[in-house]
Every structure is written in structure tokens, then in C-alpha cells.
Design a protein around this motif. Structure first.
Motif, PDB file in Angstrom:
ATOM      1  N   ARG A  58       0.827  -1.211   0.000  1.00 56.69           N
ATOM      2  CA  ARG A  58       0.000   0.000   0.000  1.00 56.69           C
ATOM      3  C   ARG A  58       0.858   1.257   0.000  1.00 56.69           C
ATOM      4  O   ARG A  58       0.601   2.209  -0.752  1.00 56.69           O
ATOM      5  CB  ARG A  58      -0.935  -0.002   1.215  1.00 56.69           C
ATOM      6  N   THR A  59       1.891   1.250   0.823  1.00 54.27           N
ATOM      7  CA  THR A  59       2.778   2.414   0.917  1.00 54.27           C
ATOM      8  C   THR A  59       3.524   2.638  -0.386  1.00 54.27           C
ATOM      9  O   THR A  59       3.670   3.781  -0.850  1.00 54.27           O
ATOM     10  CB  THR A  59       3.770   2.214   2.076  1.00 54.27           C
ATOM     11  N   ALA A  60       4.006   1.557  -0.998  1.00 55.51           N
ATOM     12  CA  ALA A  60       4.736   1.682  -2.261  1.00 55.51           C
ATOM     13  C   ALA A  60       3.864   2.257  -3.368  1.00 55.51           C
ATOM     14  O   ALA A  60       4.356   2.972  -4.256  1.00 55.51           O
ATOM     15  CB  ALA A  60       5.277   0.319  -2.687  1.00 55.51           C
ATOM     16  N   LEU A  61       2.563   1.972  -3.305  1.00 54.75           N
ATOM     17  CA  LEU A  61       1.633   2.491  -4.313  1.00 54.75           C
ATOM     18  C   LEU A  61       1.124   3.885  -3.968  1.00 54.75           C
ATOM     19  O   LEU A  61       0.397   4.494  -4.761  1.00 54.75           O
ATOM     20  CB  LEU A  61       0.435   1.548  -4.447  1.00 54.75           C
ATOM     21  N   SER A  62       1.479   4.376  -2.773  1.00 53.16           N
ATOM     22  CA  SER A  62       1.002   5.685  -2.289  1.00 53.16           C
ATOM     23  C   SER A  62      -0.521   5.740  -2.279  1.00 53.16           C
ATOM     24  O   SER A  62      -1.142   6.729  -2.672  1.00 53.16           O
ATOM     25  CB  SER A  62       1.563   6.820  -3.169  1.00 53.16           C
ATOM     26  N   ARG A  63      -1.131   4.662  -1.809  1.00 52.54           N
ATOM     27  CA  ARG A  63      -2.584   4.545  -1.762  1.00 52.54           C
ATOM     28  C   ARG A  63      -3.087   4.699  -0.331  1.00 52.54           C
ATOM     29  O   ARG A  63      -2.509   4.171   0.605  1.00 52.54           O
ATOM     30  CB  ARG A  63      -3.019   3.179  -2.292  1.00 52.54           C
ATOM     31  N   PHE A  64      -4.212   5.429  -0.176  1.00 50.72           N
ATOM     32  CA  PHE A  64      -4.899   5.457   1.104  1.00 50.72           C
ATOM     33  C   PHE A  64      -5.818   4.241   1.238  1.00 50.72           C
ATOM     34  O   PHE A  64      -6.133   3.815   2.328  1.00 50.72           O
ATOM     35  CB  PHE A  64      -5.711   6.757   1.242  1.00 50.72           C
ATOM     36  N   GLY A  65      -6.266   3.708   0.110  1.00 51.06           N
ATOM     37  CA  GLY A  65      -7.124   2.538   0.123  1.00 51.06           C
ATOM     38  C   GLY A  65      -6.350   1.273   0.424  1.00 51.06           C
ATOM     39  O   GLY A  65      -5.141   1.285   0.662  1.00 51.06           O
ATOM     40  N   SER A  66      -7.059   0.145   0.403  1.00 50.18           N
ATOM     41  CA  SER A  66      -6.478  -1.124   0.828  1.00 50.18           C
ATOM     42  C   SER A  66      -6.313  -2.087  -0.347  1.00 50.18           C
ATOM     43  O   SER A  66      -7.297  -2.405  -1.028  1.00 50.18           O
ATOM     44  CB  SER A  66      -7.375  -1.757   1.890  1.00 50.18           C
ATOM     45  N   PRO A  67      -5.091  -2.592  -0.605  1.00 48.27           N
ATOM     46  CA  PRO A  67      -4.923  -3.634  -1.629  1.00 48.27           C
ATOM     47  C   PRO A  67      -5.719  -4.880  -1.241  1.00 48.27           C
ATOM     48  O   PRO A  67      -5.731  -5.289  -0.085  1.00 48.27           O
ATOM     49  CB  PRO A  67      -3.416  -3.910  -1.611  1.00 48.27           C
ATOM     50  N   GLN A  68      -6.385  -5.478  -2.232  1.00 56.91           N
ATOM     51  CA  GLN A  68      -7.218  -6.655  -1.978  1.00 56.91           C
ATOM     52  C   GLN A  68      -6.795  -7.878  -2.790  1.00 56.91           C
ATOM     53  O   GLN A  68      -7.120  -9.003  -2.421  1.00 56.91           O
ATOM     54  CB  GLN A  68      -8.681  -6.336  -2.300  1.00 56.91           C
ATOM     55  N   MET A  69      -6.082  -7.678  -3.902  1.00 65.04           N
ATOM     56  CA  MET A  69      -5.628  -8.799  -4.723  1.00 65.04           C
ATOM     57  C   MET A  69      -4.549  -8.303  -5.668  1.00 65.04           C
ATOM     58  O   MET A  69      -4.546  -7.129  -6.058  1.00 65.04           O
ATOM     59  CB  MET A  69      -6.793  -9.403  -5.517  1.00 65.04           C
ATOM     60  N   VAL A  70      -3.647  -9.206  -6.036  1.00 66.07           N
ATOM     61  CA  VAL A  70      -2.635  -8.922  -7.046  1.00 66.07           C
ATOM     62  C   VAL A  70      -2.886  -9.850  -8.230  1.00 66.07           C
ATOM     63  O   VAL A  70      -3.156 -11.042  -8.053  1.00 66.07           O
ATOM     64  CB  VAL A  70      -1.208  -9.130  -6.496  1.00 66.07           C
ATOM     65  N   LEU A  71      -2.815  -9.304  -9.433  1.00 69.78           N
ATOM     66  CA  LEU A  71      -3.043 -10.062 -10.655  1.00 69.78           C
ATOM     67  C   LEU A  71      -1.774 -10.118 -11.489  1.00 69.78           C
ATOM     68  O   LEU A  71      -1.005  -9.154 -11.545  1.00 69.78           O
ATOM     69  CB  LEU A  71      -4.150  -9.422 -11.495  1.00 69.78           C
ATOM     70  N   ARG A  72      -1.581 -11.235 -12.128  1.00 70.71           N
ATOM     71  CA  ARG A  72      -0.517 -11.433 -13.115  1.00 70.71           C
ATOM     72  C   ARG A  72      -1.218 -11.618 -14.461  1.00 70.71           C
ATOM     73  O   ARG A  72      -2.074 -12.490 -14.612  1.00 70.71           O
ATOM     74  CB  ARG A  72       0.296 -12.662 -12.731  1.00 70.71           C
ATOM     75  N   LEU A  73      -0.886 -10.778 -15.431  1.00 71.53           N
ATOM     76  CA  LEU A  73      -1.620 -10.725 -16.695  1.00 71.53           C
ATOM     77  C   LEU A  73      -0.662 -10.833 -17.876  1.00 71.53           C
ATOM     78  O   LEU A  73       0.487 -10.379 -17.810  1.00 71.53           O
ATOM     79  CB  LEU A  73      -2.387  -9.405 -16.796  1.00 71.53           C
ATOM     80  N   GLY A  74      -1.136 -11.418 -18.962  1.00 70.26           N
ATOM     81  CA  GLY A  74      -0.313 -11.509 -20.159  1.00 70.26           C
ATOM     82  C   GLY A  74      -0.966 -12.378 -21.208  1.00 70.26           C
ATOM     83  O   GLY A  74      -2.090 -12.875 -21.037  1.00 70.26           O
ATOM     84  N   TYR A  75      -0.258 -12.550 -22.306  1.00 68.79           N
ATOM     85  CA  TYR A  75      -0.739 -13.398 -23.393  1.00 68.79           C
ATOM     86  C   TYR A  75      -0.149 -14.790 -23.234  1.00 68.79           C
ATOM     87  O   TYR A  75       1.048 -14.944 -22.984  1.00 68.79           O
ATOM     88  CB  TYR A  75      -0.347 -12.806 -24.744  1.00 68.79           C
ATOM     89  N   GLY A  76      -1.001 -15.788 -23.378  1.00 70.09           N
ATOM     90  CA  GLY A  76      -0.512 -17.153 -23.231  1.00 70.09           C
ATOM     91  C   GLY A  76      -1.653 -18.121 -23.051  1.00 70.09           C
ATOM     92  O   GLY A  76      -2.826 -17.795 -23.293  1.00 70.09           O
ATOM     93  N   GLN A  77      -1.302 -19.305 -22.607  1.00 63.20           N
ATOM     94  CA  GLN A  77      -2.307 -20.349 -22.406  1.00 63.20           C
ATOM     95  C   GLN A  77      -3.343 -19.881 -21.407  1.00 63.20           C
ATOM     96  O   GLN A  77      -3.014 -19.407 -20.318  1.00 63.20           O
ATOM     97  CB  GLN A  77      -1.620 -21.617 -21.901  1.00 63.20           C
ATOM     98  N   PRO A  78      -4.651 -20.000 -21.755  1.00 64.10           N
ATOM     99  CA  PRO A  78      -5.686 -19.438 -20.887  1.00 64.10           C
ATOM    100  C   PRO A  78      -5.924 -20.190 -19.589  1.00 64.10           C
ATOM    101  O   PRO A  78      -6.633 -19.719 -18.718  1.00 64.10           O
ATOM    102  CB  PRO A  78      -6.942 -19.494 -21.773  1.00 64.10           C
ATOM    103  N   GLY A  79      -5.364 -21.353 -19.421  1.00 61.76           N
ATOM    104  CA  GLY A  79      -5.537 -22.083 -18.167  1.00 61.76           C
ATOM    105  C   GLY A  79      -6.557 -23.195 -18.277  1.00 61.76           C
ATOM    106  O   GLY A  79      -7.380 -23.239 -19.196  1.00 61.76           O
ATOM    107  N   TRP A  80      -6.498 -24.120 -17.327  1.00 60.32           N
ATOM    108  CA  TRP A  80      -7.417 -25.252 -17.299  1.00 60.32           C
ATOM    109  C   TRP A  80      -8.678 -24.891 -16.534  1.00 60.32           C
ATOM    110  O   TRP A  80      -8.612 -24.253 -15.487  1.00 60.32           O
ATOM    111  CB  TRP A  80      -6.754 -26.446 -16.608  1.00 60.32           C
ATOM    112  N   PRO A  81      -9.842 -25.330 -17.009  1.00 59.14           N
ATOM    113  CA  PRO A  81     -11.061 -25.134 -16.220  1.00 59.14           C
ATOM    114  C   PRO A  81     -10.968 -25.914 -14.911  1.00 59.14           C
ATOM    115  O   PRO A  81     -10.474 -27.042 -14.889  1.00 59.14           O
ATOM    116  CB  PRO A  81     -12.167 -25.721 -17.107  1.00 59.14           C
ATOM    117  N   THR A  82     -11.404 -25.310 -13.842  1.00 55.67           N
ATOM    118  CA  THR A  82     -11.481 -26.026 -12.570  1.00 55.67           C
ATOM    119  C   THR A  82     -12.933 -26.403 -12.317  1.00 55.67           C
ATOM    120  O   THR A  82     -13.855 -25.720 -12.773  1.00 55.67           O
ATOM    121  CB  THR A  82     -10.946 -25.167 -11.414  1.00 55.67           C
TER     122      THR A  82
END
Length: 328
Positions: free
Chosen positions: A288-312
Motif C-alpha cells: 500500500r505504501t509503495a503504491l502511495s494509496r490510502f485505500g487497501s490492496p485486496q488482490m494482485v493479478l498477473r496478466l499476459g498473453y498465453g495459455q488461458p488455463g485449465w477449467p477447474t
């Protein structure tokens, strides 16, 4: 003029989308029921994760998952011509009810809403490496706007140095978690080596993590990659957050999270979630401090082009619906 109330038939039509929401370890901590013409979404006690999903954060993981289910439910209902207005935490004496969806003015789904609904069955967490192809600026803007549209925020971690610093923070949080025997046991309990209606199948778990990897991976998978090979050099990392850290904020963040994930899927991106820096209080505050946010981080996402993943897998819709009740 609003519709008189949702029916069992409308709920049945919307449930296949609702239960495709993401949840930590695919624990699916939700239940649905009709009540006085509205649809309630509530936390199913016994399914929230006692170690990773709770900690110092209350029902954080369950609230995010149920919020994501609410968003999918909204999309499915408007596609049926029965849009909903949402009341978050509607009953002070029933905190497990995270949201109540009530009929709104009849309307047709917009093309954007239909596109997001079409992405629901195609959205799967991908724990495989992504390609080197950068995510275009226009797509990044769509993701940021998707979070904002639901009352959340999305900050992209840009630049080699910033991503490396985040990677160090995430690996440190992962080491803290892995020192907890309860955490390791919980991961093992939700890893599926055979058919099951929940949990993470081994084939969807991705490659086994290596010490030199930039970002940590949960040990769900058993795929071994070539020695010394980097998982991926510089993924697009995004931090999703809310204005605060109350249950209402987390449920709101869950809806924002799902809108971002479906927007990414619609744009041809793959995604996975990294919650280790959220689960460790000190790491979360550093983020939170590194982002200079007053709000609260709730999740981190990793995004990109590639295999879409297996259905669970998902539990059958009939297993997550309660008998309708009437307050009167």
C-alpha cells in the motif's frame, strides 16, 4: 415499473454463470437463495479457508469470492432482461448475507455486458508462463477502467525495477506463509489428484516453482520445467484495491476483481491471482505504501498473453441453492 420479483426459474438460469466466479483454492464459499422476491448471496460456513483466507483479514477471501459471484449473477440476470440493483450486507443481524439482488427497471443487456457474460465460461486462472508480448496501452486502460466502474482501483506495476521490487516483496510474503504448517496443510487439502467438485486439480496447478522465479507460485502443480529456465522475465503485475478494508469494501472489490478478469479474458489475456502479499499484514502495508494509496490492496493479478488455463470444477448448482424463504 419494476418486475414483481425474481423466480426460481430466473435464479436457475443465472446460477451457471454465478458459480463460475473465482475463489481462493477453488473453495467456492457461496450459497444462493430466493427471499421475498430477491436473490441473496451468502458465505457458506465451513468452506472459507481457516488459514490463508482468514488470518488477520476476517472473511477476506470469502468476501472477494462472493463479490465476484454477485457480479456474474448481475450479468446473467440482465442478459435475461431482469437487471438487478445490489444491496451489500443488507441485514445487520445476518452478516453472512453478503448481498441481496433486487429487481430493477427492466432493460436489455448492453453489448459490453453481453461480451463480459460470454467471457465467464472462458475465464480460467492460468498458472503457466506468459509470452514476451507486451499488453497494449489501450488494453491496460480498459482494465483500469473496469475496476473503477465497480468502485475499486487498479494500479499497474510498471518497469523492471518496480516489478523486481514487487517480486521481492511477494517472495518474502510467500516464505512467511510457508513457515506455517497449517498453511501447508491447507494447500495440500485443496489439491486434487482425482475427480472432485472443488479444489485445484494438479493439471491446473502449473509448473513447480523454482527458487529463482520472480513471482511465487502455490504448490498445486507437479510439472517440472527444464533446469535453470526462468518462469517469465517481466509479467504485467496489477494491484486491485478498494477504498477501505471493511466487509463492504471487500465485497465491492470482489465485483471489481471479476469485472477486471472478464475484461482481460474478453481482450484475449490470460490471468492468475497472487494473494500472498495480501495475506501477510506487513507485506500488504508495504505494498500500500509503495503504491502511495490510502485505500487497501485486496488482490494482485498477473496478466499476459498465453495459455488461458485449465477449467477447474464447480459444485452442481443444486448443491449451492437453499430453499426459498419469506419474511412475511
Amino acid at each position: 415499473m419494476t418486475t414483481p420479483g425474481y423466480t426460481p426459474e430466473l435464479l436457475a438460469a443465472a446460477l451457471p454463470a454465478a458459480i463460475r466466479a473465482p475463489s481462493m483454492h477453488n473453495s467456492q464459499p457461496w450459497r444462493f437463495r430466493l427471499r421475498d422476491g430477491g436473490i441473496e448471496v451468502r458465505v457458506e460456513r465451513g468452506r472459507p479457508l481457516p488459514v490463508a483466507g482468514l488470518g488477520d483479514l476476517g472473511d477476506w477471501a470469502a468476501h472477494l469470492a462472493c463479490g465476484a459471484a454477485v457480479f456474474n449473477l448481475r450479468l446473467a440476470l440482465v442478459a435475461e432482461g431482469a437487471p438487478a440493483r445490489v444491496r451489500i450486507r443488507p441485514y445487520t443481524d445476518e452478516p453472512d448475507v453478503v448481498a441481496r439482488l433486487e429487481p430493477d427497471e427492466p432493460a436489455l443487456a448492453t453489448p459490453a455486458e453481453r461480451a463480459l457474460l460470454a467471457a465467464v465460461p472462458r475465464r480460467h486462472s492460468s498458472r503457466m508462463p506468459f509470452s514476451h508480448e507486451p499488453v497494449p496501452g489501450a488494453v491496460r486502460w480498459r482494465l483500469v477502467e473496469a475496476a473503477r466502474a465497480e468502485g475499486g482501483w487498479l494500479d499497474l506495476v510498471v518497469g523492471t525495477a518496480a516489478v523486481a521490487a514487487f517480486g521481492e516483496l511477494a517472495r518474502g510474503a510467500n516464505r512467511v506463509l510457508e513457515r506455517d504448517p497449517g498453511y501447508r496443510a491447507e494447500i495440500a487439502a485443496w489439491t486434487r489428484h482425482g475427480p472432485a467438485p472443488d479444489g485445484v486439480p494438479v493439471r491446473a496447478g502449473g509448473p513447480v516453482a523454482e527458487p529463482w522465479d520472480l513471482l511465487p507460485q502455490r504448490p498445486f502443480g507437479d510439472q517440472v520445467r527444464a533446469p535453470g529456465r526462468d518462469f517469465e522475465p517481466e509479467p504485467l503485475v496489477a494491484v486491485l484495491g478498494a477504498a477501505g478494508d471493511t466487509p463492504v469494501d471487500r465485497i465491492t472489490a470482489g465485483q471489481a476483481l471479476q469485472r477486471v478478469l472478464l475484461t482481460a479474458t474478453d481482450a484475449g489475456l490470460a490471468a492468475s491471482m497472487l494473494s500472498q502479499p495480501i495475506e501477510v499484514a506487513a507485506a500488504r502495508e508495504r505494498l500500500r505504501t509503495a503504491l502511495s494509496r490510502f485505500g487497501s490492496p485486496q488482490m494482485v493479478l498477473r496478466l499476459g498473453y498465453g495459455q488461458p488455463g485449465w477449467p477447474t470444477p464447480r459444485r452442481p448448482a443444486a448443491d449451492v441453492v437453499d430453499t426459498p424463504i419469506h419474511s412475511g
